[in-house]
Scaffold this motif. Structure first.
Motif, PDB file in Angstrom:
ATOM      1  N   GLY A 194       0.731  -1.322   0.307  1.00  0.00           N
ATOM      2  CA  GLY A 194      -0.041  -0.057   0.017  1.00  0.00           C
ATOM      3  C   GLY A 194       0.679   1.593  -0.116  1.00  0.00           C
ATOM      4  N   VAL A 195       2.135   1.041  -0.421  1.00  0.00           N
ATOM      5  CA  VAL A 195       3.199   1.999  -0.290  1.00  0.00           C
ATOM      6  C   VAL A 195       3.473   2.110  -1.968  1.00  0.00           C
ATOM      7  CG1 VAL A 195       5.339   3.372   0.278  1.00  0.00           C
ATOM      8  CG2 VAL A 195       4.078   1.877   1.504  1.00  0.00           C
ATOM      9  N   GLN A 196       2.963   3.863  -2.541  1.00  0.00           N
ATOM     10  CA  GLN A 196       2.902   4.307  -3.796  1.00  0.00           C
ATOM     11  C   GLN A 196       4.010   5.053  -3.618  1.00  0.00           C
ATOM     12  OE1 GLN A 196       1.099   3.058  -5.915  1.00  0.00           O
ATOM     13  NE2 GLN A 196       0.281   2.278  -4.215  1.00  0.00           N
ATOM     14  N   LEU A 197       4.791   4.781  -4.428  1.00  0.00           N
ATOM     15  CA  LEU A 197       7.042   5.077  -4.628  1.00  0.00           C
ATOM     16  C   LEU A 197       6.786   6.153  -6.369  1.00  0.00           C
ATOM     17  CD1 LEU A 197       8.608   3.688  -2.143  1.00  0.00           C
ATOM     18  CD2 LEU A 197       7.935   6.031  -1.976  1.00  0.00           C
ATOM     19  N   LEU A 228       6.245   4.112   5.550  1.00  0.00           N
ATOM     20  CA  LEU A 228       6.021   5.110   4.761  1.00  0.00           C
ATOM     21  C   LEU A 228       4.507   4.412   4.255  1.00  0.00           C
ATOM     22  CD1 LEU A 228       8.842   2.870   2.230  1.00  0.00           C
ATOM     23  CD2 LEU A 228       8.524   5.013   2.674  1.00  0.00           C
ATOM     24  N   GLN A 229       3.947   3.649   5.343  1.00  0.00           N
ATOM     25  CA  GLN A 229       3.147   3.553   5.225  1.00  0.00           C
ATOM     26  C   GLN A 229       2.217   5.136   5.760  1.00  0.00           C
ATOM     27  OE1 GLN A 229       2.401  -0.295   7.089  1.00  0.00           O
ATOM     28  NE2 GLN A 229       1.908  -0.768   5.432  1.00  0.00           N
ATOM     29  N   ALA A 232      10.251  10.890   6.721  1.00  0.00           N
ATOM     30  CA  ALA A 232      10.632   9.793   6.687  1.00  0.00           C
ATOM     31  C   ALA A 232      11.871   9.296   5.925  1.00  0.00           C
ATOM     32  CB  ALA A 232       9.409   8.470   7.048  1.00  0.00           C
ATOM     33  N   ILE A 233      12.879   7.562   6.000  1.00  0.00           N
ATOM     34  CA  ILE A 233      13.817   7.279   5.987  1.00  0.00           C
ATOM     35  C   ILE A 233      13.592   5.860   5.557  1.00  0.00           C
ATOM     36  CG2 ILE A 233      16.127   7.959   5.050  1.00  0.00           C
ATOM     37  CD1 ILE A 233      16.299  10.411   6.128  1.00  0.00           C
ATOM     38  N   VAL A 234      13.521   5.415   5.086  1.00  0.00           N
ATOM     39  CA  VAL A 234      13.538   4.065   4.758  1.00  0.00           C
ATOM     40  C   VAL A 234      15.126   3.285   4.304  1.00  0.00           C
ATOM     41  CG1 VAL A 234      13.260   1.353   4.230  1.00  0.00           C
ATOM     42  CG2 VAL A 234      11.242   2.855   5.061  1.00  0.00           C
ATOM     43  N   GLY A 237      20.997  -2.654  -1.761  1.00  0.00           N
ATOM     44  CA  GLY A 237      20.413  -2.050  -0.890  1.00  0.00           C
ATOM     45  C   GLY A 237      19.484  -0.927  -1.899  1.00  0.00           C
ATOM     46  N   ALA A 238      19.180  -0.908  -1.050  1.00  0.00           N
ATOM     47  CA  ALA A 238      18.422   0.397  -0.973  1.00  0.00           C
ATOM     48  C   ALA A 238      18.172   2.030   0.101  1.00  0.00           C
ATOM     49  CB  ALA A 238      16.627   0.582  -1.749  1.00  0.00           C
ATOM     50  N   LEU A 239      18.010   3.393  -0.765  1.00  0.00           N
ATOM     51  CA  LEU A 239      17.474   3.874   0.707  1.00  0.00           C
ATOM     52  C   LEU A 239      15.799   4.964   0.438  1.00  0.00           C
ATOM     53  CD1 LEU A 239      19.818   7.058   2.358  1.00  0.00           C
ATOM     54  CD2 LEU A 239      17.852   7.571   1.217  1.00  0.00           C
ATOM     55  N   VAL A 240      15.293   4.987   0.610  1.00  0.00           N
ATOM     56  CA  VAL A 240      13.684   5.691   0.342  1.00  0.00           C
ATOM     57  C   VAL A 240      13.465   6.761   0.765  1.00  0.00           C
ATOM     58  CG1 VAL A 240      11.672   4.761  -0.302  1.00  0.00           C
ATOM     59  CG2 VAL A 240      13.358   3.140  -0.918  1.00  0.00           C
ATOM     60  N   CYS A 241      12.914   7.280   0.120  1.00  0.00           N
ATOM     61  CA  CYS A 241      12.447   8.934   1.016  1.00  0.00           C
ATOM     62  C   CYS A 241      12.462   9.793   0.024  1.00  0.00           C
ATOM     63  CB  CYS A 241      14.491   9.352   1.898  1.00  0.00           C
ATOM     64  SG  CYS A 241      13.943  10.883   1.966  1.00  0.00           S
ATOM     65  N   ARG A 242      10.719  10.254   0.485  1.00  0.00           N
ATOM     66  CA  ARG A 242       9.874  11.187  -0.243  1.00  0.00           C
ATOM     67  C   ARG A 242      11.072  12.765  -0.415  1.00  0.00           C
ATOM     68  NH1 ARG A 242       5.574   7.593   2.016  1.00  0.00           N
ATOM     69  NH2 ARG A 242       5.091   6.055   0.324  1.00  0.00           N
ATOM     70  N   ASN A 243      11.420  12.622   0.632  1.00  0.00           N
ATOM     71  CA  ASN A 243      12.052  13.849   1.186  1.00  0.00           C
ATOM     72  C   ASN A 243      13.251  15.033  -0.089  1.00  0.00           C
ATOM     73  OD1 ASN A 243      14.005  16.604   2.174  1.00  0.00           O
ATOM     74  ND2 ASN A 243      12.762  16.214   3.681  1.00  0.00           N
TER      75      ASN A 243
END
Length: 414
Positions: free
Chosen positions: A84-87, A218-219, A227-229, A245-251
């Motif tokens: 349910g996480v839209q990226l 992220l939800q 938030a940073i994942v 790996g991955a760094l996921v961030c909307r900022n």
């Protein structure tokens, strides 16, 4: 003679690996070692994906873009959509394992002298990355008696200073196996929004949440700028050597800062990304089977440990670790003794001593982390070995009456 850096001489040693020389000597003497000390799964890397990967056509192993192969990042968007996480692909930075993502977060979001608050016990290598980045780790202590749940808001408030820039957690947790509830995540959400902090959540064990669905940071829509994942394929697909790996961030400002460091190191592993992209295809049955296997392993280890006199632990809700209190006064000595002085049917066990997972001196002295990464048959044998070791250990702190009494195990979920 030139002198090496003070940084290199003071960087914290990995608690998972510093006992390796003792293990090597024990193995050279013919002793079998049950490795419960490190999160190296024995499950096969996604076999169908490996077969497809071997058929991929390529002639030049070239640089990938610094933020990762476009098609792989697009495929990751589909993976997160399952939760349910839209990226968008631009919100995902592919890294050289989760380790580089952690370091990129610290370098991009904190300056030397800044502070991060981490509930302890925590993944010990956070100490090392913080040391490299010049960042100070401020611990807030969680308790084995309540399953290592997130401490209350007051405990965090006492630790926040003008230098505090972030809170860092692992969910599901390494080393404790705790899975944080929505209420716990909302507590952290309120704190970081009140104090304008980042919340960095290491979710590399996301797939292994056994008793309730994982609550991903992220939800939480209110945390889009905070938030940073940290993510990785290492444990999910039993592909630790892929180093993806991955760094996921909307900022956006965080992503732009991370991108500067990513460009300096050129690119993440190309072969690993190609394998990872293939592993995302039709991975449902594989991931379900792996999750069920780890749950069986968890139950074996938990049931056996709670029957051992003087051993106390909470039932892990996720990952593939448990963190137990043993009837010992010095877990470093116990783990050394296991390798140097103990043998049961030609074997011994290798554990990770508790103090290495704490930043507060003196904590974890009677605790060890166990990684249940062996098959069920080997795990059962390792528990036989560990039970015999606790009975034979000269530093066992149980009185004779306690040793003959009822088991001391307990469960958060019972």
């Amino acid at each position: 003679m030139p002198v090496v850096s003070r940084r290199s001489q003071t960087v914290p040693l990995s608690p998972f690996r510093k006992l390796i020389p003792l293990a090597d000597r024990a193995r050279a003497k013919g002793k079998h070692i049950y490795h419960l000390n490190i999160g190296q799964p024995d499950i096969k890397t996604h076999p169908q994906a490996v077969a497809r990967f071997r058929e991929l056509p390529w002639e030049i192993l070239d640089y990938s873009p610094s933020n990762g192969i476009d098609s792989y990042r697009e495929a990751l968007c589909g993976y997160y959509a399952r939760f349910g996480v839209q990226l968008t692909a631009d919100e995902i930075m592919v890294t050289t394992g989760g380790s580089e993502a952690i370091l990129f977060f610290m370098l991009a979001c904190l300056d030397p002298g800044d502070e991060i608050i981490i509930p302890e016990p925590f993944y010990a290598n956070y100490n090392g990355y913080a040391h490299i980045a010049g960042v100070t780790v401020i611990p807030v202590t969680s308790d084995i008696s309540d399953g290592f749940s997130i401490p209350n808001a007051e405990a965090f408030a006492e630790k926040i200073t003008p230098r505090t820039r972030a809170i860092v957690i692992t969910n599901p947790n390494n080393p404790t196996g705790a899975c944080y509830s929505r209420e716990e995540m909302e507590l952290l959400s309120a704190i970081v929004r009140e104090h304008d902090l980042f919340l960095c959540v290491d979710e590399v064990y996301r797939e292994f949440s056994y008793d309730a669905p994982l609550q991903s940071v992220l939800q939480l829509e209110e945390l889009h700028e905070h938030a940073i994942v940290i993510d990785s394929v290492s444990k999910r697909y039993s592909a630790t050597g892929a180093r993806v790996g991955a760094l996921v961030c909307r900022n956006r400002s965080v992503r732009e800062s991370v991108d500067r460091f990513a460009k300096l190191r050129l690119s993440p592993p190309g072969l690993g990304q190609r394998l990872s992209e293939v592993m995302l295809e039709d991975d449902g049955p594989y991931l379900q089977e792996v999750k069920e296997e780890y749950q069986r392993r968890r139950d074996i280890v938990y049931d056996r440990l709670r029957q051992m006199p003087g051993v106390f632990l909470s039932k892990p809700g996720g990952a593939f670790y448990c963190f137990a209190r043993f009837p010992i006064a010095d877990s470093e000595d116990f783990c050394r003794w296991l390798l140097e002085d103990f043998e049961y049917e030609g074997a011994t066990v290798m554990l990770s001593p508790g103090p290495g997972f704490y930043a507060t001196p003196g904590l974890g002295m009677d605790e060890c982390r166990i990684a249940y990464v062996l098959n069920t048959g080997e795990l059962a044998k390792s528990m036989d070995c560990l039970e015999a070791a606790l009975s034979a250990y000269p530093g066992n702190t149980l009185t004779p009456a306690e040793a003959d009494g009822a088991p001391a195990g307990a469960s958060r979920f019972s």
